[in-house]
Design a protein around this motif. Structure first.
Motif, PDB file in Angstrom:
ATOM      1  N   ILE A  85       7.687 -22.677 -58.506  1.00 14.92           N
ATOM      2  CA  ILE A  85       7.675 -21.559 -57.564  1.00 14.92           C
ATOM      3  C   ILE A  85       8.197 -20.273 -58.199  1.00 14.92           C
ATOM      4  N   ARG A  86       8.915 -20.395 -59.311  1.00 14.59           N
ATOM      5  CA  ARG A  86       9.394 -19.179 -59.979  1.00 14.59           C
ATOM      6  C   ARG A  86       8.254 -18.395 -60.634  1.00 14.59           C
ATOM      7  N   TYR A  87       7.094 -19.030 -60.718  1.00 10.80           N
ATOM      8  CA  TYR A  87       5.931 -18.332 -61.263  1.00 10.80           C
ATOM      9  C   TYR A  87       5.383 -17.300 -60.276  1.00 10.80           C
ATOM     10  N   VAL A  88       5.677 -17.494 -58.987  1.00 11.53           N
ATOM     11  CA  VAL A  88       5.165 -16.600 -57.951  1.00 11.53           C
ATOM     12  C   VAL A  88       5.753 -15.199 -58.131  1.00 11.53           C
ATOM     13  N   ALA A  89       4.905 -14.179 -58.064  1.00 13.01           N
ATOM     14  CA  ALA A  89       5.330 -12.796 -58.298  1.00 13.01           C
ATOM     15  C   ALA A  89       5.984 -12.208 -57.045  1.00 13.01           C
ATOM     16  N   TRP A  90       7.101 -12.777 -56.668  1.00 13.24           N
ATOM     17  CA  TRP A  90       7.864 -12.345 -55.495  1.00 13.24           C
ATOM     18  C   TRP A  90       9.324 -12.626 -55.800  1.00 13.24           C
ATOM     19  N   LEU A  91      10.163 -11.596 -55.777  1.00 14.28           N
ATOM     20  CA  LEU A  91      11.540 -11.734 -56.224  1.00 14.28           C
ATOM     21  C   LEU A  91      12.311 -12.833 -55.487  1.00 14.28           C
ATOM     22  N   GLY A  97      13.439 -20.703 -56.068  1.00 15.51           N
ATOM     23  CA  GLY A  97      13.123 -21.732 -57.052  1.00 15.51           C
ATOM     24  C   GLY A  97      14.332 -22.105 -57.878  1.00 15.51           C
ATOM     25  N   THR A  98      15.134 -21.104 -58.232  1.00 13.96           N
ATOM     26  CA  THR A  98      16.347 -21.356 -59.010  1.00 13.96           C
ATOM     27  C   THR A  98      17.326 -22.222 -58.228  1.00 13.96           C
ATOM     28  N   LEU A  99      17.450 -21.972 -56.925  1.00 14.21           N
ATOM     29  CA  LEU A  99      18.339 -22.784 -56.094  1.00 14.21           C
ATOM     30  C   LEU A  99      17.830 -24.223 -55.991  1.00 14.21           C
ATOM     31  N   CYS A 100      16.515 -24.388 -55.787  1.00  7.71           N
ATOM     32  CA  CYS A 100      15.928 -25.731 -55.668  1.00  7.71           C
ATOM     33  C   CYS A 100      16.114 -26.537 -56.955  1.00  7.71           C
ATOM     34  N   LEU A 101      15.847 -25.910 -58.084  1.00  9.48           N
ATOM     35  CA  LEU A 101      15.984 -26.653 -59.341  1.00  9.48           C
ATOM     36  C   LEU A 101      17.446 -26.956 -59.630  1.00  9.48           C
ATOM     37  N   GLY A 102      18.345 -26.088 -59.155  1.00 14.86           N
ATOM     38  CA  GLY A 102      19.767 -26.362 -59.321  1.00 14.86           C
ATOM     39  C   GLY A 102      20.199 -27.596 -58.547  1.00 14.86           C
ATOM     40  N   ILE A 103      19.698 -27.740 -57.334  1.00 10.41           N
ATOM     41  CA  ILE A 103      19.998 -28.927 -56.523  1.00 10.41           C
ATOM     42  C   ILE A 103      19.466 -30.176 -57.215  1.00 10.41           C
ATOM     43  N   ALA A 104      18.249 -30.087 -57.722  1.00  9.01           N
ATOM     44  CA  ALA A 104      17.631 -31.241 -58.384  1.00  9.01           C
ATOM     45  C   ALA A 104      18.409 -31.650 -59.626  1.00  9.01           C
ATOM     46  N   ILE A 105      18.781 -30.680 -60.438  1.00  7.24           N
ATOM     47  CA  ILE A 105      19.512 -30.982 -61.674  1.00  7.24           C
ATOM     48  C   ILE A 105      20.877 -31.583 -61.366  1.00  7.24           C
ATOM     49  N   LEU A 161       8.792 -19.151 -67.603  1.00  3.64           N
ATOM     50  CA  LEU A 161       9.728 -19.907 -66.776  1.00  3.64           C
ATOM     51  C   LEU A 161       9.034 -21.064 -66.055  1.00  3.64           C
ATOM     52  N   GLY A 162       7.816 -20.804 -65.555  1.00  5.02           N
ATOM     53  CA  GLY A 162       7.126 -21.783 -64.720  1.00  5.02           C
ATOM     54  C   GLY A 162       6.500 -22.944 -65.465  1.00  5.02           C
TER      55      GLY A 162
END
Length: 385
Positions: A85-91, A97-105, A161-162
């Motif tokens: 989702i970090r590939y999406v051109a929307w700040l 996406g950063t929060l989601c991947l942080g939870i997963a990691i 990033l994506g």
């Protein structure tokens, strides 16, 4: 030794760092594209650490319901989604996406030591060295390839990033068979009782603080090393490769230190060694004589990789039962990453305040002194239970 499970663990491990390590080399491109401040950019590294801090303690609640295998499978799915989702051109998508991947990691961070304690207790040092070096390998690849992917291949910073969603999806598929193979066990005590017992253990707190302080330094370096080098006249590509070099030396540290430490009942000598080498590396980074930067970066990377592997090994060595290892892992990484989450933000903010990186690096030297004190306590030959 269960080779299929070991391969699965390594695939998970390799995917736990690229989403984080790919940000540092791209900081200047992200800044130019989005006009974000240093503090706002630091949040891209801090958000996952906050997620680590919140989720890590709660991980045993998920494993009691889903089992270790099921929890890790869900984490890999969330990791692939968060990266993509970090590939999406929307700040906002960048931060979501950063929060989601942080939870997963966070789930992966907590559960790998637990799986090691449960399935590879006789070879805990060796297995810890393998998967911690796998994590360092993933970080090194992402750090070195970010600029070439963004500019050489033409993916741009969002694509660079994506793209790491692809190996995360591969790890998800590879982990599927382990869900059935990893049997679930009934807990011996309630979650609340476990947290109360660990909260009263001085050793548990020393393990947690050592985890946090070494992670604080790691993520500050991960986020800002390229920016430090760029400010001193090096180009973005060279700076990215220096970050990759530090991560590569981290692989060496991750392979050697836990393997040696796992053979010893007491690891305090190793703590002194790591502290001494780190001091040399940080002083060198401040002085930065021409042509020597690769040496200082290598020393820092070696220490960070070795310290991380040692922190994970402490979770295994300082517990007697797999269940306790999961609980200590959750506590140590929750508290530890809440501490670590301040690192990139403070490091970047000190630069914003002073306009130079010297104060930021001196901050890391102060952290190293505290890490030495906590490490000496965590390295003594005893257990929390």
């Amino acid at each position: 030794m269960n080779l299929l499970l070991l391969v699965g663990i390594l695939l998970v491990a390799v995917n736990l760092r690229p989403a984080l390590a790919s940000v540092g080399p791209l900081v200047e491109e992200i800044r130019q594209s989005t006009s974000l401040s240093s503090s706002q950019l630091g949040l891209l590294t801090t958000l996952p650490l906050i997620a680590f801090g919140v989720i890590s303690t709660l991980t045993p609640l998920f494993t009691r319901r889903l089992g270790i295998g099921g929890t890790l499978l869900g984490a890999l799915a969330l990791l692939a989604f968060g990266i993509a989702i970090r590939y999406v051109a929307w700040l906002p998508a960048l931060y979501l996406g950063t929060l989601c991947l942080g939870i997963a990691i966070a789930f992966g961070n907590v559960l790998l030591p637990s799986i090691t304690k449960r399935n590879f207790a006789a070879n805990s040092g060796f297995v810890t060295s393998l998967y911690s070096s796998g994590m360092a390998l993933g970080a090194s690849m992402a750090a070195g390839l970010s600029i070439p992917l963004a500019n050489g291949v033409g993916l741009g910073w969002r694509g660079a990033l994506g793209i790491w969603a692809i190996p995360a999806a591969i790890a998800f598929v590879a982990w599927l068979p382990q869900v059935r193979r990893l049997t679930r066990s009934e807990p011996n005590r309630s979650f609340a009782k476990a947290m109360k017992d660990l909260g009263g253990s001085r050793l548990a707190w020393q393990v947690a603080f050592f985890m946090g302080l070494q992670s604080l330094t790691y993520y500050a370096v991960l986020a800002w090393l390229p920016a430090i080098l760029i400010s001193r006249g090096y180009d973005a590509s060279f700076s990215g490769w220096m970050l990759s070099l530090s991560q590569g030396m981290g692989i060496v540290g991750s392979l050697i230190i836990p393997t040696i430490a796992g053979r010893k009942p007491d690891q305090r000598g190793i703590i002194w060694f790591l502290a001494s080498v780190e001091a040399v590396g940080l002083v060198g980074l401040i002085a930065s004589p021409a042509g020597w930067i690769a040496i200082w970066v290598s020393l820092i990377g070696l220490v960070l990789g070795g310290s991380f592997g040692l922190a994970l090994l402490f979770i295994v060595l300082r517990t007697r039962h797999p269940e306790t290892a999961t609980e200590l892992s959750g506590m140590a990484q929750s508290i530890g990453y809440l501490i670590a989450g301040t690192g990139p933000l403070l490091f970047g903010s000190l630069f914003d305040l002073t306009g130079a990186w010297t104060c930021s690096i001196l901050f890391l030297m102060a952290v190293a002194v505290l890490k030495l004190a906590m490490g000496l306590g965590a390295a003594a030959a005893r257990t929390v239970d």
